[in-house]
Design a protein around this motif. Structure first.
Motif, PDB file in Angstrom:
ATOM      1  N   HIS A 114       0.649  -0.844   0.113  1.00  0.00           N
ATOM      2  CA  HIS A 114       0.209  -0.185   0.260  1.00  0.00           C
ATOM      3  C   HIS A 114       0.521   0.663   0.202  1.00  0.00           C
ATOM      4  O   HIS A 114       2.005   1.111  -0.066  1.00  0.00           O
ATOM      5  CB  HIS A 114      -0.983  -0.040   1.163  1.00  0.00           C
ATOM      6  CG  HIS A 114      -0.392  -0.120   2.557  1.00  0.00           C
ATOM      7  ND1 HIS A 114       0.716  -0.604   2.984  1.00  0.00           N
ATOM      8  CD2 HIS A 114       0.307   1.559   3.047  1.00  0.00           C
ATOM      9  CE1 HIS A 114       0.952  -0.235   4.256  1.00  0.00           C
ATOM     10  NE2 HIS A 114       0.629   0.853   4.529  1.00  0.00           N
ATOM     11  N   ASP A 143       1.195   5.517   1.637  1.00  0.00           N
ATOM     12  CA  ASP A 143       0.153   6.148   2.681  1.00  0.00           C
ATOM     13  C   ASP A 143      -0.176   7.008   2.405  1.00  0.00           C
ATOM     14  O   ASP A 143      -1.207   8.009   3.086  1.00  0.00           O
ATOM     15  CB  ASP A 143       1.641   6.390   4.297  1.00  0.00           C
ATOM     16  CG  ASP A 143       1.601   4.698   4.555  1.00  0.00           C
ATOM     17  OD1 ASP A 143       0.806   3.782   4.485  1.00  0.00           O
ATOM     18  OD2 ASP A 143       3.064   4.788   5.568  1.00  0.00           O
ATOM     19  N   ARG A 161       6.520  10.091   7.727  1.00  0.00           N
ATOM     20  CA  ARG A 161       6.825   9.312   8.085  1.00  0.00           C
ATOM     21  C   ARG A 161       7.799   8.979   9.154  1.00  0.00           C
ATOM     22  O   ARG A 161       8.836   9.048   8.420  1.00  0.00           O
ATOM     23  CB  ARG A 161       5.848   8.000   7.873  1.00  0.00           C
ATOM     24  CG  ARG A 161       5.266   6.836   9.054  1.00  0.00           C
ATOM     25  CD  ARG A 161       4.263   6.039   8.828  1.00  0.00           C
ATOM     26  NE  ARG A 161       3.491   6.349   7.943  1.00  0.00           N
ATOM     27  CZ  ARG A 161       1.974   6.004   8.271  1.00  0.00           C
ATOM     28  NH1 ARG A 161       2.412   4.942   8.307  1.00  0.00           N
ATOM     29  NH2 ARG A 161       1.166   6.643   8.173  1.00  0.00           N
ATOM     30  N   HIS A 180       4.833  -0.379   0.135  1.00  0.00           N
ATOM     31  CA  HIS A 180       5.785  -0.588   0.699  1.00  0.00           C
ATOM     32  C   HIS A 180       4.574  -1.876   1.218  1.00  0.00           C
ATOM     33  O   HIS A 180       3.548  -1.675   1.350  1.00  0.00           O
ATOM     34  CB  HIS A 180       5.880   0.445   1.738  1.00  0.00           C
ATOM     35  CG  HIS A 180       5.298   1.055   2.386  1.00  0.00           C
ATOM     36  ND1 HIS A 180       4.457   1.977   1.814  1.00  0.00           N
ATOM     37  CD2 HIS A 180       4.961   0.958   4.095  1.00  0.00           C
ATOM     38  CE1 HIS A 180       3.563   2.725   2.523  1.00  0.00           C
ATOM     39  NE2 HIS A 180       3.767   2.020   4.088  1.00  0.00           N
TER      40      HIS A 180
HETATM   41 FE   LIG Z   1       2.077   2.283   5.347  1.00  0.00          FE
END
Ligand SMILES: [Fe+2]
Length: 220
Positions: free
Chosen positions: A135, A137, A147, A185
């Motif tokens: 997926h 983010d 992140r 990832h």
């Molecule tokens: Fe993620």
């Protein structure tokens, strides 16, 4: 209480990702001490994304929307939660420190200089067999946060595979890493009997947080 920051329009995520898809900062915590501290919360973890209970993933909030330790939108897929509950939570709404942060001997020190810009932040636990399928983010629009990840337990192969595109990531105990999770990832805990534990930190993209990354980057 943290004030809502005005984000600068002239900052761009490339100021962060120009350094790589995964890079370490020179900030490390006593991960063994932190793991011991977390034992007091052993009954407070919530299922991560409660609609997908067949995947054994659990979260413990550090910064969320309420400042309470509870199951909520921060431990869910935000788009899915907003759609189901007809809410409009954004990353920047999750800026209240919970007791996990306020009472911690380790977290305020680790996040010194960064905490005013920290939003949705939580510990994440993957039990054996727990995983995140491929997926991204972030997808639509201009990226307003990024992140950081702190590996705490069972974070390297052969027990745990964190893969960005076709690259397996390797980590060192308790360091803060910046990770480009806008790229595809996935994470798989394939260990037979050990949980995998991480601290996931979302940071607002602003001049101050970019400077923080530049000030603390390794291999200068
Ligand atoms: Fe993620």
């Amino acid at each position: 209480m943290k004030k809502n920051l005005l984000l600068s329009e002239d900052v761009d995520i490339s100021y962060i990702y120009q350094f790589g898809d995964q890079f370490r900062l020179n900030k490390q915590l006593d991960h063994k001490g932190l793991l011991k501290e977390l034992e007091q919360y052993k009954d407070k973890w919530s299922h991560y994304n409660p609609r997908i209970t067949y995947i054994r993933r659990y979260g413990l909030s550090v910064f969320n929307h309420s400042g309470n330790i509870e199951s909520g939108p921060d431990l869910d897929s935000l788009p899915q939660y907003n759609k189901i509950h007809k809410t409009n939570y954004k990353e920047s709404d999750f800026n209240q420190a919970t007791p996990v942060y306020r009472n911690s001997q380790y977290l305020p020190g680790l996040l010194e200089g960064l905490s005013p810009y920290c939003v949705r932040t939580h510990f994440l636990k993957l039990l054996p067999g727990g995983f995140f399928p491929p997926h991204r983010d972030h997808i639509y629009g201009k990226q307003k946060s990024f992140r950081m990840i702190v590996p705490l337990k069972n974070y390297n192969p052969p027990g745990l595979y964190f893969i960005i595109e076709n690259k397996i990531l390797y980590w060192e105990d308790g360091y803060i890493y910046v990770v480009n999770t806008t790229k595809e990832h996935s994470v798989f805990n394939v260990h037979s009997n050990s949980e995998s534990l991480w601290l996931i930190i979302n940071v607002l993209l602003c001049k101050e947080s970019i400077k923080y990354v530049c000030d603390h980057i390794t291999y200068r």
